[in-house]
Structure formats: C-alpha cells, structure tokens
Write a protein that holds these residues in place. Structure first.
Motif: not given
Length: 337
Positions: A62, A66, A69-70, A76
């Motif tokens: 997780e 995240a 993705e950034m 986000a």
C-alpha cells in the motif's frame, strides 16, 4: 544508488492482506492503531500475535503503491472518499491535473458544476484586449482564478494654434499621454465594468481636449491625459510648454504612473521651429512634431494606445489650426488558471 521509482509496488504478485482502516476488535494491525500491543506479548500468551508475511506485504504494498503514484504522476489519482477532498488539494483524473476550489469537495473533477479547476498553477488561459471606446461587462473565461489588468487612459489632443500675423507664430505643445495602472486581482473581478477612455479631440485655435479615463470596475482607474495648451501668436523666439500636471493611475497594486508629457512647441524665427510631440504612453510614441514654415498645419494624431497628439502651428499671417487627436486608451486582462 539512485532513488527507486516504484513503477511496480512492493509484493505486487505476492500474498498480501488489505490493511484495515479502523481499529480491529481482535487486536489485529490497522491503519489507525498500527501494530497493537498484542504483537509484543510473549509467544506463550493466548493473545500473542505474530507479524504475518501477508500482513507485512500488504502494508508495504500500500505504501509503495501510493508513493509510486505520486512519483509517476505528480499528484494522487482522484477517488471518491468520505469527507471529500480539502480546498487546494491536487489530483489527477482522466489524465488531467485538477485543483479543488472548495473544502469537503465530493464532486468529480471535470463534471458539470464540479468544484475543481485545472491545476497548472499560474497557467495563462487567455489575454483579453478591450480597445473599443466605451463600456462593456467583463465575463472571465471559465477556469480563471486570478487576473492581471492593465488600464491605459486616453491621450490628450495637441494644442490648437491661434491666428497669426506677419512676423508672429502660434506654435503649440503636444497633448499629454494618459496614465497607466497595472494590478493583480484574485477575487471580485467577474462582472466588472470595463471602460476604455476616448482620445482627446483637437480644436481649432483652442486647447486640445482631454483624454478619457480607462478603468476596470472600481479596482483600477487610469485618468486620461490633459490636452495641449493653445498659445496666442507672438514674435519668435518662443517656447510654449504644457503647464498642467499629470495625474497617475490609482488602484494598480503592481504599478501606477502618469502619462508622458507633451513636448513644447518652439520657434526661433517665423519659419524655423516646430510643434511639440505628443506625450508617449507606456505602449509607445505620440503624434510626431511638425516643422514650422510660413503657413499653418494641424497636428498629427497619437500613435500608441493612450498617447497624445502633437501640437499645431500658424505662422506669418495665417489662420487657426487644430491639434492632433489623442489616441484612445486600452484595457488588457491577462487571465490565469
């Protein structure tokens, strides 16, 4: 070693458990509680919990997903979430970056009426030029969050020469340019009245007309330039100047300035000298001066927006003349997302 870019999240293909958000009644790890005290109990305690492989894979998966993705998108990806997104949050949705314009924003970016704008910070959307004399209502381009306004007042007309007699000359100065103001505005601009000031009108044998005020609502006001003065014919040598003071614009929080002053008219002899140039505005030159001869000539009009017209002359026993017209003002609105 270079920083890893997480195009592939940790344990992408491994066994993993989804991390629970709320506290778990059985003491299992969660986002709110983290690793509970149960994981520190002696292993012979009935409530002891070992740290599981699937649990660890799930947590690191997780976090790295995240982070990736950034790293790859800069923002986000948008998703519906409890409580909505805060004001000024930046997200990516359908390949477009958006910024939230409201708190607790539950709308979907790109949808009609959504509280999002495209998020390219400071991106120039459009340049709106208002150059027609008169008033109009400003309606911003959709997505505009701030504007920069330039207001240039109309230029004054040059002085009008009075009748001359043999051995005398009426040689007049140019009109003054209109004032200029520049301002950045972040609210209250929609629906503002945009006014473009007219250029002053030249008059036969009289002082030139003043330029009109250009403005953007009550936020920026740029008065027009004063007209050039008219002088009676006298024997050269002579120098005729504009005695009126220039007025600066008001409300411009970036820059305010008066317009350039019209230049003097001068004569060394009845047929030797020249009228005054029109005052220059921030956009360029005014009307060009006219060389003196035994005769009469009207002035030339202002060239750049808001510039003054040149003066006129009558020399050696001729009739009246009119100063050159001042150039109309202008209002320019730079729209930013």
């Amino acid at each position: 070693m270079a920083t890893r870019i997480y195009k592939t999240p940790f344990a992408a293909t491994g066994d993993k458990e989804v991390l629970a958000t709320a506290d778990q009644p059985d003491g299992k790890v969660s986002l709110q509680a983290g690793w509970t005290p149960d994981y520190e109990l002696p292993n012979d305690n009935a409530n002891y919990r070992p740290v599981g492989r699937a649990e660890m894979n799930g947590v690191f998966n997780e976090l790295s997903a995240a982070l990736g993705e950034m790293q790859l998108n800069g923002f986000a990806k948008w998703q519906a979430m409890d409580g909505g997104w805060p004001q000024n949050a930046h997200v990516l949705h359908n390949g477009v970056a958006y910024r939230s314009t409201a708190d607790t924003n539950v709308s979907e970016p790109g949808a009609a009426g959504a509280s999002w704008v495209e998020a390219a910070s400071g991106r120039l959307l459009s340049v709106r030029v208002f150059s027609t004399v008169g008033t109009t209502t400003y309606t911003p381009t959709p997505g505009t969050t701030s504007i920069v306004v330039e207001a240039q007042g109309g230029g004054g007309a040059g002085g009008g020469a009075q009748s001359s007699t043999a051995g005398t000359s009426s040689v007049c100065p140019g009109g003054n340019a209109g004032s200029y103001g520049k301002s950045r505005i972040v609210s209250g601009f929609s629906g503002a009245t945009v006014t473009v000031g007219a250029g002053g009108v030249g008059a036969l044998g009289d002082s030139g007309g003043n330029g009109g005020t250009s403005s953007f609502g009550a936020l920026v006001s740029a008065p027009g330039g004063q007209g050039g003065l008219s002088y009676i014919a006298t024997s050269p040598p002579l120098v005729n100047i504009n005695a009126t003071a220039q007025t600066a614009a008001s409300g411009g929080n970036i820059f305010n300035a008066p317009g350039g002053r019209g230049q003097p008219g001068a004569a060394v002899a009845v047929a030797f000298g020249g009228t005054g140039d029109g005052g220059a505005s921030v956009y360029g030159s005014g009307g060009r001066a006219i060389g003196l001869s035994n005769g009469t000539s009207n002035g030339t009009p202002g060239v750049a927006p808001g510039s003054g017209g040149s003066g006129s002359y009558s020399s050696g026993g001729h009739g009246t003349a009119a100063g050159g017209a001042g150039a109309p003002g202008i209002v320019i609105v730079w729209e930013y997302a």
